[in-house]
Design an enzyme around this catalytic site. Structure first.
Site, PDB file in Angstrom:
ATOM      1  N   MET A  36     -11.203  37.376  48.591  1.00  0.00           N
ATOM      2  CA  MET A  36     -10.740  38.694  47.585  1.00  0.00           C
ATOM      3  C   MET A  36     -11.667  39.288  47.302  1.00  0.00           C
ATOM      4  SD  MET A  36      -7.167  38.833  46.375  1.00  0.00           S
ATOM      5  CE  MET A  36      -7.059  40.379  45.616  1.00  0.00           C
TER       6      MET A  36
ATOM      7  N   LYS B 102      -6.487  46.219  40.017  1.00  0.00           N
ATOM      8  CA  LYS B 102      -6.267  45.344  38.580  1.00  0.00           C
ATOM      9  C   LYS B 102      -5.456  43.894  38.894  1.00  0.00           C
ATOM     10  CE  LYS B 102      -5.013  49.770  35.562  1.00  0.00           C
ATOM     11  NZ  LYS B 102      -4.364  50.418  37.254  1.00  0.00           N
ATOM     12  N   GLY B 103      -4.882  44.132  40.371  1.00  0.00           N
ATOM     13  CA  GLY B 103      -3.961  43.012  40.457  1.00  0.00           C
ATOM     14  C   GLY B 103      -4.490  41.186  40.996  1.00  0.00           C
ATOM     15  N   CYS B 104      -3.928  40.347  40.929  1.00  0.00           N
ATOM     16  CA  CYS B 104      -5.192  38.707  41.071  1.00  0.00           C
ATOM     17  C   CYS B 104      -4.710  38.347  42.614  1.00  0.00           C
ATOM     18  CB  CYS B 104      -4.454  37.790  40.618  1.00  0.00           C
ATOM     19  SG  CYS B 104      -4.991  38.046  38.243  1.00  0.00           S
ATOM     20  N   ILE B 105      -3.666  39.098  42.800  1.00  0.00           N
ATOM     21  CA  ILE B 105      -3.017  38.676  44.216  1.00  0.00           C
ATOM     22  C   ILE B 105      -3.397  39.725  45.319  1.00  0.00           C
ATOM     23  CG2 ILE B 105      -1.053  37.883  45.934  1.00  0.00           C
ATOM     24  CD1 ILE B 105      -2.097  35.780  43.582  1.00  0.00           C
TER      25      ILE B 105
END
Lengths: 167, 105
Positions: A36, B102-105
């Site tokens: 990502m 903000k998320g990790c996924i």
């Protein structure tokens, strides 16, 4: 004092060596997170970590409730689960279903879907030859996302220029 | 707070270099930001991602996870990484005028 500019991480090589649910996920989250961020990533599954990419096993990984003094019920901040209780039949199933429910809330996919997603994101996935031989497995036992079964030497070759992370 | 001239407007940026205000965004700004991110031409597929992200952000207050994005925008993981090479979530959010997810996924 060094004046050298600190370079951002360009490549990571993540080793997954454990086959419990909580042993597998950190490596998967780190590999996906790397992609990502535009960081190259390679996943290398070894020993019981291989269960995360074995067709017959990958949907059945469980949380280890035995030998885990940090295990608390019903939530992480609840009282500790006496270690002997971790061995009661159904305890691992219960902890696993709780954890899966919480992960789904955070949009963390199940192992199979996560492996597909990570592979589609461009992460290479390898299985450790020594373990494959020791467990009498063949390439056919793995999910299609496993690119190859490689030796530790090849793992180091493929990790050239990478940070190696062992989980 | 840093400001920058983008598409003829002086625009406020946050610490990550993303737009500070959602309302400063328009298509011309998106086109210029995409060039900064190394994407020469925004295609219909890029717009599908950008528009979906803006819609999610307006409704939920955070950019969607990649998993949600690929399930609901019609752009799958492989294509997403081709459209926004080297960091799809971060890049798409920046081009869409949103803060860093903000998320990790």
């Amino acid at each position: 004092m060094t004046t050298e500019k600190i370079e951002p991480i360009k490549k990571v090589s993540i080793v997954v060596s454990r086959g419990s649910l909580e042993g597998v996920y950190p490596g998967l989250i780190m590999a996906n997170g790397a992609r990502m961020e535009g960081i190259e990533a390679t996943l290398f599954f070894t020993f019981f970590g291989l269960h995360a990419v074995i067709e017959e096993k990958m949907d059945k990984l469980k949380v280890a409730t035995v030998g885990n003094p940090a295990m608390c019920v019903p939530t992480a901040m609840g009282p500790g689960l006496p270690t002997w209780m971790g061995a009661i039949p159904g305890m691992s199933w219960f902890a696993t279903s709780m954890m899966k429910k919480e992960m789904e809330k955070l949009d963390i996919p199940p192992v199979r879907e996560f492996i597909e997603m990570i592979h589609d994101a461009g992460c290479e996935i390898y299985a450790c030859k020594a373990t494959v031989d020791m467990f009498h497995l063949t390439k056919k036992d793995f999910c299609p996302q496993v690119d190859a079964v490689i030796s530790v030497g090849e793992f180091y070759e493929k990790s050239a220029g990478a940070q190696i992370i062992f989980t | 707070m840093a400001t920058k001239e983008i598409a003829g407007k002086t625009i406020e940026l946050d610490a990550d270099g993303n737009l500070a205000k959602l309302t400063d965004w328009n298509e011309a700004v998106a086109k210029e930001l995409s060039k900064e991110e190394g994407i020469e031409q925004l295609t219909d597929r890029h717009w599908a991602v950008i528009n979906y992200m803006r819609k999610e952000f307006t409704e939920k207050g955070d950019a969607p996870s990649i998993r949600k994005l690929t399930k609901e925008s019609g752009v799958d993981t492989k294509e997403l990484y081709q459209l926004f090479p080297k960091g799809p979530a971060k890049k798409a959010a920046r081009i869409a005028g949103l803060p860093k997810p903000k998320g990790c996924i």
